[in-house]
Design an enzyme around this catalytic site. Structure first.
Site, mmCIF file in Angstrom:
data_model
loop_
_atom_site.group_PDB
_atom_site.id
_atom_site.type_symbol
_atom_site.label_atom_id
_atom_site.label_comp_id
_atom_site.label_asym_id
_atom_site.label_seq_id
_atom_site.Cartn_x
_atom_site.Cartn_y
_atom_site.Cartn_z
ATOM 1 N N TYR A 51 0.852 -1.197 0.000
ATOM 2 C CA TYR A 51 0.000 0.000 0.000
ATOM 3 C C TYR A 51 0.881 1.239 0.000
ATOM 4 C CZ TYR A 51 -5.008 -0.145 -0.002
ATOM 5 O OH TYR A 51 -6.309 -0.205 -0.420
ATOM 6 N N GLU A 53 -0.508 4.785 -0.520
ATOM 7 C CA GLU A 53 -1.311 6.004 -0.752
ATOM 8 C C GLU A 53 -0.440 7.232 -0.564
ATOM 9 O OE1 GLU A 53 -4.760 6.059 1.698
ATOM 10 O OE2 GLU A 53 -5.862 4.653 0.435
ATOM 11 N N ASP A 197 -5.869 13.633 -25.383
ATOM 12 C CA ASP A 197 -5.850 12.219 -24.994
ATOM 13 C C ASP A 197 -5.121 11.483 -26.116
ATOM 14 O OD1 ASP A 197 -6.332 9.558 -24.588
ATOM 15 O OD2 ASP A 197 -8.461 9.766 -24.168
ATOM 16 N N THR A 223 -3.128 6.142 -22.295
ATOM 17 C CA THR A 223 -2.985 4.786 -21.791
ATOM 18 C C THR A 223 -1.537 4.390 -22.050
ATOM 19 O OG1 THR A 223 -3.628 3.879 -23.931
ATOM 20 C CG2 THR A 223 -5.369 4.096 -22.299
ATOM 21 N N LYS A 226 -1.263 0.641 -25.622
ATOM 22 C CA LYS A 226 -1.570 0.547 -27.060
ATOM 23 C C LYS A 226 -0.254 0.624 -27.836
ATOM 24 C CE LYS A 226 -6.261 2.050 -26.340
ATOM 25 N NZ LYS A 226 -6.568 2.750 -25.105
ATOM 26 N N ARG A 232 -1.292 -2.644 -19.009
ATOM 27 C CA ARG A 232 -2.592 -1.953 -19.091
ATOM 28 C C ARG A 232 -2.625 -0.889 -18.012
ATOM 29 N NH1 ARG A 232 -5.680 -4.182 -22.310
ATOM 30 N NH2 ARG A 232 -7.195 -2.598 -21.783
#
Ligand SMILES: Cc1ncc(COP(=O)(O)O)c(C=O)c1O
Length: 433
Positions: A51, A53, A197, A223, A226, A232
């Site tokens: 974790y 954060e 984008d 992203t 691609k 991903r």
């Protein structure tokens, strides 16, 4: 996968079957690719246990000494790759990157001008069922009916009419180069942020093979999976200064004291996400490093060459290409003129082990679940190693399948499938797995 095979044979077997599917067929879905085994290893690593954060050196949990170094490397590498002032690598995926960009500079229901979804924009660019369309007032521009290329007169007209907070450029199914400077000129005229984008074209941008949005846009989202060929996921680049927010609105006073980079960071965390996926952030760091190599540029050039081979073959066969061709990694074929629907074309190609997706074309008169087009991309096949000669064979199978009635009988389909499987066997995928 020794342990998985022993402990959960059901899932292990399905992963093995999917590996086999990826190995044997021809993957032409424009948004997919095959990552390196280094990226697979980072994604499957023990970093998933942690974790973290917060941000490097400002975490809400202890024990982040090495995690901080990993995330800092990812940030530094992506900034170097795109020559960006600021980077946030915590967005879980492209959709979250877009959500954070809107959240950073807009109030709920502010107006955003984006590319029409029916002309190639993405779900997160204002679809009514998506958070974007529900939370913001999206208005759109499209392509010119004759050229099927972005209609900048309409962009300007819509911008002046609606005075949007953000002008958004970028698409999921647009086969042409995008002139970001033109968008910037219009954004400046109406005092809007320019957001790009670049999810589909990030690999081409990174290697200088597509006009670069980073120098002109306030915010660039992407992203990683691609053309960029990473795991991903998503990321956000931005300028540090917020050139538009001068503060003064009491409801946004807290936000107005932050610069744009800080607004992006706090939109991701604590705004939209909890703990970052540090195993994926490590994998992104590996992908950014790979994208900085000379081999990656050669790979991107081959993606474009392969797309041109398809363009030439399809044109020669009389298949109509939306906008008349391609400047990037993808092509949109209008199959309605061949007497097919997009769904039928996708299924026919599936049956010969060529994986594509049905897609709306601009001014489509058919429905999204059975539109007039299919979308093809060359990024994944180029990763497999296919070059011009092999792309010609793939193009011939596609043409035969879509055009020739005889090719639709069982025997002809089996023969075409065999041709594809035999070709792909020469380009082993993950032989070490
Ligand atoms: C232009 C564009 N933006 C955003 C996304 C969303 O990315 P993700 O599926 O990672 O949420 C996509 C995905 O296809 C896309 O094409």
């Amino acid at each position: 996968m020794k342990n998985l095979q022993t402990n959960d044979p059901q899932i292990a077997e399905l992963i093995q079957k999917e590996l086999n599917r990826q190995r044997t067929g021809a993957e032409m879905i424009a948004s997919e690719n095959f990552v390196s085994t280094s990226i697979l290893e980072a994604t499957g690593s023990i970093l998933t246990n942690k974790y973290a954060e917060g941000y490097p050196n400002k975490r809400y949990y202890g024990g982040n000494e090495f995690i901080d170094q990993i995330e800092t490397l990812a940030i530094e590498r992506v900034k170097k790759l795109f020559k960006a002032e600021h980077a946030n690598v915590q967005a879980h995926a492209g959709s979250q990157a877009n959500a954070a960009a809107y959240f950073a500079v807009c109030e709920l229901h502010d107006t955003i001008l984006g590319f029409s979804l029916a002309h190639g924009g993405h779900l997160t660019h204002g679809h009514p069922v998506n958070f974007s369309g529900k939370s913001y007032n999206f208005v759109s521009y499209g392509v010119n009916k004759d050229t099927e290329m972005i209609d900048f007169d309409e962009v300007e007209k819509q911008a002046k009419l609606h005075k949007p907070k953000i002008i958004l450029a970028g698409a999921s199914a647009y086969p042409r180069q995008i002139d970001f400077q033109k968008f910037k000129d219009i954004a400046d005229q109406v005092g809007a942020y320019l957001m790009v984008d670049m999810a589909h074209i990030a690999g081409l941008v990174a290697t200088g093979l597509h006009p670069d949005p980073v120098p002109v846009a306030d915010i660039v989202t992407s992203t990683t999976h691609k053309t960029l060929r990473g795991p991903r996921s998503g990321f956000i680049l931005s300028k540090i200064e917020d050139r538009l927010d001068k503060g003064g609105n009491p409801s946004t006073e807290l936000r107005a004291r932050k610069n744009l980079a800080q607004k992006i960071d706090s939109a991701i965390f604590p705004g939209l996400q909890g703990g970052p996926l540090e195993h994926v952030i490590a994998a992104k760091a590996v992908a950014f490093q790979e994208a900085l190599s000379p081999e990656f540029k050669a790979y991107q050039k081959q993606i474009l060459t392969n797309a041109k081979v398809l363009e030439n073959k399809f044109k020669a066969a009389g298949i109509r290409l939306v906008s008349g061709g391609t400047d990037n990694h993808l092509l949109l074929l209008d199959v309605s003129l061949l007497g097919l629907g997009g769904q039928e074309a996708e299924t026919l190609l599936d049956q010969v082990a060529i994986f594509t997706n049905k897609n709306m074309i601009p001014y489509d008169t058919r429905k999204p679940m059975d539109p007039s087009g299919i979308r093809l991309g060359t990024a994944a096949l180029t990763t497999r190693g296919l070059k011009e000669a092999e792309m010609e064979i793939i193009a011939e199978v596609i043409i035969d399948t879509l055009i020739s009635r005889q090719a639709r009988d069982k025997k002809a389909k089996a023969e075409n499938k065999e041709k594809v499987l035999a070709l792909m066997q020469n380009f082993p995928l993950y032989p070490e797995l």
